[in-house]
Design an enzyme around this catalytic site. Structure first.
Site: not given
Length: 360
Positions: A59, A248
């Site tokens: 991420a 995420d």
């Protein structure tokens, strides 16, 4: 420890900008551990492709790549006015945003770059481009500090000699430096904690086998690779005292989207009474997302299951597949969510917003 410093120095540049040559340089993570190849990307379609095909992944690293990417795309604009430059910026932003619909850092970085653009309203085009360059560099440097802070908070929950299990890859190559879930392992290595780390292989793309095991081994960390379906037995045998994973996206209630298989690990940890920690930069926490049911789960190509890592197909030709990239871990399974501003405990609807107040 010199070996530790050497490995961090060698891999922290998994995403970097060569501004003089209008180039984004990324470590192609799809080729690890067999090849360490850096790609020089100049075209927006190549940057989009690198994000979509997980050549750059993790991420924070996606956010860094997005910041640099939208800067480079805007830098290439021949606009002579602020308004025309803004219009070109929006085209690049929309295009890059379509590469990974689940990764909140992608949108966070692109929105942050647009906010900076708005603050430069009416200025000459060259000054606006310089401001976007500055902002993209700040995204990278701030991530390094964020990861270090997450690592320190996580380390405060751990004891020397612990057995730690992690899933997927939330390490230094997925960020600017240190990683998120792996940050306490690196800090512990520096400080003599002698952690024993177990890394799930993380089917179907094997990020744990190819990436986590690779970078921890290179750093001298005691790491053992296990298949995903071995997590239960190592927990039952008392080898695991804590689970640490990245994420995420985190919803307001604490539901967390992470690499497929994370939810199963959390269920096992709950069964065996093992704390399950999510290491989450604030940029992955989406307070506008009420719960996990609102998180879009990306479906990946069938080849990732049937043929991608095999000399010959390992499934019947034409068989139906279901290949979600993420699953959502229910907040009830999460012991704590560790951010750069502190540790959030249930009820997460109350504790997560407090983490943001430290930035005010």
């Amino acid at each position: 420890m010199s070996n530790q410093q050497d490995i961090l120095s060698s891999v922290i540049q998994s995403v970097r900008l060569d501004d003089a040559n209008d180039t984004l340089i990324i470590l192609d993570q799809t080729l690890l551990p067999n090849e360490k190849v850096f790609l020089a990307l100049q075209e927006m379609k190549d940057i989009w492709d690198a994000i979509y095909h997980l050549r750059v992944r993790g991420a924070p690293a996606i956010g860094i790549a997005a910041g640099y990417g939208v800067y480079l795309g805007t830098k290439q604009s021949r606009a002579e006015t602020y308004d025309d430059l803004y219009a070109d910026f929006l085209k690049v932003k929309e295009y890059l945003a379509s590469s990974r619909p689940t990764a909140v850092n992608l949108f966070w970085a692109l929105d942050r770059m647009e906010s900076r653009l708005k603050r430069e309203t009416g200025k000459p085009v060259d000054e606006v481009k310089a401001a976007l360059l500055e902002e993209s560099e700040m995204i990278r440097s701030e991530d390094e500090q964020i990861c270090k802070s997450i690592g320190e908070f996580a380390l405060s929950l751990l004891k020397p000699g612990m057995g730690l299990l992690t899933h997927c890859n939330a390490g230094t190559i997925a960020t600017a430096k240190y990683g998120t879930a792996l940050a306490p392992m690196y800090l512990g290595q520096e400080r003599g904690y002698d952690f024993k780390v177990y890394a799930d292989e993380t089917r179907p793309l094997l990020q744990g086998a190819r990436l986590t095991a690779w970078e921890l081994k290179e750093a001298g960390v005691d790491v053992t690779l296990i298949c995903d379906n071995m997590a239960s037995i190592v927990m039952k045998e008392g080898k695991i005292q804590a689970v640490l994973v990245g994420c995420d996206r985190v919803a307001k209630n604490g539901d967390t989207a992470n690499k497929i298989g994370t939810s199963g690990v959390a269920i096992l940890a709950k069964h065996y009474g093992i704390p399950f920690y999510v290491c989450a930069p604030l940029s992955t926490i989406d307070l506008n997302c009420k719960h996990g049911d609102d998180i879009h789960i990306e479906l990946r190509p069938s080849e990732e299951i049937t043929t991608k890592f095999y000399a010959k197909p390992q499934a019947p030709e034409g068989v139906q597949t279901y290949n979600p990239c993420f699953d959502v871990t229910d907040h009830s399974l999460i012991t704590a969510i560790i951010t750069e501003n502190g540790i959030a405990y249930a009820p997460f609807e109350e504790s997560l917003p407090v983490m943001f107040k430290h930035d005010k």
